[in-house]
Design an enzyme around this catalytic site. Sequence first.
Site, PDB file in Angstrom:
ATOM      1  N   ALA A 158     103.817 119.087 -30.343  1.00  0.00           N
ATOM      2  CA  ALA A 158     102.639 118.264 -30.097  1.00  0.00           C
ATOM      3  C   ALA A 158     101.816 118.165 -31.368  1.00  0.00           C
ATOM      4  CB  ALA A 158     101.787 118.866 -28.983  1.00  0.00           C
ATOM      5  N   ASN A 183      95.939 115.287 -33.335  1.00  0.00           N
ATOM      6  CA  ASN A 183      95.126 114.182 -33.837  1.00  0.00           C
ATOM      7  C   ASN A 183      93.749 114.162 -33.172  1.00  0.00           C
ATOM      8  OD1 ASN A 183      97.646 113.152 -35.012  1.00  0.00           O
ATOM      9  ND2 ASN A 183      98.117 112.679 -32.883  1.00  0.00           N
ATOM     10  N   GLU A 230      96.730 122.787 -29.155  1.00  0.00           N
ATOM     11  CA  GLU A 230      96.261 121.523 -29.750  1.00  0.00           C
ATOM     12  C   GLU A 230      94.754 121.372 -29.562  1.00  0.00           C
ATOM     13  OE1 GLU A 230      98.449 120.455 -31.641  1.00  0.00           O
ATOM     14  OE2 GLU A 230     100.155 121.431 -30.653  1.00  0.00           O
TER      15      GLU A 230
END
Length: 888
Positions: A273, A276, A309
Site C-alpha cells: 500500500a 499518499n 499507512e
Amino acid sequence: MADLAGNPSGPNVVYLKDYTPPAYLIDNVNLHFDLDASATQVRATLTVRRNAEHPEANPPLFLDGQQLELLSLRLEGEPLDEAQYRLDEEGLTIPDVPEQFELIIETRTNPAANTALEGLYDSGGMLCTQCEAQGFRRITYFPDRPDVMSCYTVTLVGDKAKYPVLLSNGNLVEAGETDDGRHWARWEDPSLKPSYLFALVAGQLVCQEDAYTTLSGREVVLRIYVEEENRHKCDHAMTSLKQAMRWDEETYGREYDLDIYMIVAVNDFNMGAMENKGLNIFNSSCVLASPETATDHDFYNIQSIVAHEYFHNWSGNRVTCRDWFQLSLKEGFTVFRDQEFSADLNSRAVKRIDDVNILRTHQFAQDTGPMAHPVRPDRYMEISNFYTVTVYNKGAEVVRMIMNLVGREGFRKGTDLYFSRHDGQAVTIEDFVRAMEEANHIELSQFMRWYNQAGTPVLKVDEEYDEQAQTYTLHIEQSCPPTPGQPEKQPFHIPLAVGLLDMQGDDLLLQLAGDNAPGEARTRVLSITEARQSFTFTGINHRPVASLGRGFSAPVKIQTGYDDEQLAFLFAHDSDEFNRWDAGQKLAMNILLRLIEQFQQKKPLMLDDTFIHAFRKTLLNPRLDKALIAQALSLPSEGYIADQCEVVDVEAIFEVRHFMRQTLAFELKDEWLQIYEANSSDNSYAFNAEEMARRSLRNLCLGYLLETEEQAMFDRAMQQYREANNMTDTLAALSMLANYAIPERQQALEDFYRKWQHDQQVVEKWLAIQAGSRLPRTLQHVRQLMQHEAFSIKNPNKVRALIGRFCAGNPINFHAGDGSGYQFLGDQVLELDSLNPQIAARLVQSLSRWKRYDEKRQTLMKQQLERILDKEGLSKDVYEVASKSLET
Ligand code: TRP
Ligand code: ZN
C-alpha cells in the site's frame, strides 16, 4: 556489462556523501490532466525559485523525467526553443534561468503501456498512480526528490462513463462538465508535500463512507473506494482505520489534519500500500476482506497495513525524508508504530513472536548475503531495491531499542519534540535521534552504529558460577561478521534484557555487583558497549539458568551453548513469553541439526523422549494461551534451519524436518485428536484474539494428524474443507491436502477453483497453495498454471502467488538438484525484466545466496545469474541485484 578495460560499467551508483540541497525549489504545482488510457496529457505549471542553500550561484535547472513525450515548454509565458534546453534519458536541463519564474510544461504519457506500475498506469480500466520512490518523474518533469516540498492543485478531466470518479490529494474544491461532454474535478492539497506523495485515481468505483471525530472535535469523512463487486469487503478496513486514528491520538497525541481520508483498492500494485497524502492507494489484497474469502492472517495483515499507512501521515508525510538514504526514518519508525498498535489491539506476545520470526528468517538471511546493507544504506543503484526487511523491520527494531533505553514516557517526549520541531520539513535520521537525545538528556552516538553498520551482531555468552562468593557472572563477547564494503565493525551499543531462573524456574531478584540500591527487578537490561564485558550478580545461592535477550531486546544472535535440558527447562518455566517460545525453538533446532548430521551419515533417525515429552506438556497445558501453544509447537522453517547450517543440504533439511513432524504426529496422535476435537466450534466467524487462537491451535493439530497419512485423517481434513464457515479453516485444510498425492487433493483444488474463480484474492491463494506444495512435479504444475486463465504475468499479485511462492517458499522443489527450479527462475526474470523491473528484481534475490549451497548447485545458480546479466538492456533494478550477487 563491462568496458574494454574490464571495469564494471553498470548504472551509476548514488552516494549519501554526495547529498547537496536542491538548486531550485517549487512552491506551487498546478497539474492539469487530460485523462486517456493510452494518451494522457499533463500540463504542469510550476512556480520555481532558486534555493539559497545550494552551493552554486547560478546553477542550471535540472528536472527529472523519464519515458515522457515533451509537447511544449514555456518560461514566464515564453515558449522555449530547442537551443534553450537539453533533453536526455534522465530528464530536462535548462541552463539559463532567472532567480524566480513560472514554468509550464506539457507532456504526454501512455498509461496503458505502463506495465512497470510506476507513475500513471492503467489497472483494469482504472487510472491510478504510484510515485514512491521515483515515479513522479514519469508523470511530468520535476525535481523528483523528497526535499522539494510544494503545494499541489490538481485538475482532472475525463470521460464520464469510463472515469465517473476523479480523485486526488486533499480537498475537492470544484467540479463540473466540459463542453465536449466530459467532466472534471479540482483538488487542492493545503499541506506541503514531496512529489512521491502525489496521487490520482480515476475509474468506475463505489465507496463506503463513514465519519470520524478527532479528539479535538474535528469531523473527518472516511471513504474506501472499491469496484462494485467488492462493496461488501470494506468493513474490516474501515474499522481498522478508525482504530488506528484513535490509537495515534491516545499513544502519540497525533490527530489527522485534513477533512477527508480516502483509501482506494487497486488490483495491480507492486507493493502492499502507499501513504499518499489523504489518498492512500492499496493493493486489493491488503484492504478487502470478508470472513468467507479472507483468512485470520489476512484480517490481521489488513489491520496493520491500514494502520501503517495512516500512521505515515505524521511519520513520513508531515515530517518526511530529506533523501532516500533516510528511508528508515519513515519506514522503520512507522513499522514500529504499527507493530505496537497490533500488540495493543491483539495479543502482545503472539505479535512479538510473529515479528521476530520475520526478522530472523528474512532479515538475518539478508545480512549474510550480497545485498546486506545498513538500516541506512550509504549507496544504491536503484532505490526500489532498498525497500527491504533491513530498512523496514530491522529499522523498527532499532527504534524499539531506543524506546527500551529511554522508557515509554521518555520515548513519547522524544517523538513530541521530533514532530513539533520538524513538522513540514524533510529531515534525516540524525534529526530523529537528536530529538530522542535532547528530550531524554542522553547520548546515542555509539548507538548510531545500528544505522550505519550492516550485519547481525553475535553475542557469545559464557557463564561462571562461584559457589563460595555466591556470585554468577556473564562473560559477553560481541562481534559482527563482515558485510559487503564493511570488512570491520565497531562494537554496538546493545541492550540485553536478562533474567535468572532458580531451580524451581522462578525469577531471582537481580543485584548487580557494584550497584548500591537493593535489587528489585527480576529482569535487568544490561548495557553492552564493549567487545568484551562481564556482569556479575551477587547473592546467588544456587547455579541459576539465565534467560537472555528477553522480549528479543536487541536484533542479535545469542550463542549460549545450552544443552537440551537447560533449553527444556526454559521452555517450561521462563516467565518471559517470548523467551519461553524461543527456548523451544532452540531446542528443536539443536535436535534438527543433530538429526541432519545423522541423516548425512546415513544413520537411522531417532527422536528422543525428552523432546516429545516437552511437546506433550505444552500441548496439554490448559493455562497457556492457545495461540502461544500453536507457535511453540511449530518447528522452525526449512529456511531458518538452512541458515543455521554451514552448507545448506536441501534434501537433508527437508527429510529430517518431515521425519520430526511425522514422529510427533504418531507419538502424540491421541493428544492432537483430543485438542482438535476440543477446539471445534459452531460459532460464526469473529476476528478476535481468542477465536484466532482457537483456530490456529486446531489447524496446527490437523497439520500434524495428516502427517500420519492415515485415511481417517485425510477424511477429517476433507470434512473440515467442506464444512468450514470461514476461509481460515477452509484454506488450512486445502493447503495441507495439497502436500499429499491423494485423490482428495485434486478434488478439493478443483472444487475450490470452481467456487471462487470470480474472486481474484481467493484465486491468488489457490495459486500459492499449488506453488508451495512439497510434492514432486510441482514445477511442471506451476508451468502449467502459468497457462491457466487465472494467471497473468502482468499482475504482481499473481506473479508473487505462483512464481514468487515457488522460488522463495518451496525450498525442496526450487532447489531441485537438476537446476530446473533455477532455470525456471531465470526464464521468468528475463521475461519480467522488460515488463516490471521491480518485481523481477525481487525474484532474482532467490539466487543471491548461492554461496550457501553445495558446489553443484552453486554452479547452476551462477549460470542463471550470468544468463540474466547477459540480457541486452537489462533494467537497473535487476542489474544491481544480479551483479552484486556475482561479486566475489
Ligand atoms: N511507502 C510504502 C509503505 O507504506 C511503500 C511502497 C508502496 C512502495 N508502493 C511502493 C515503495 C512502490 C516502492 C515502490 O511502506
Ligand atoms: Zn511504509
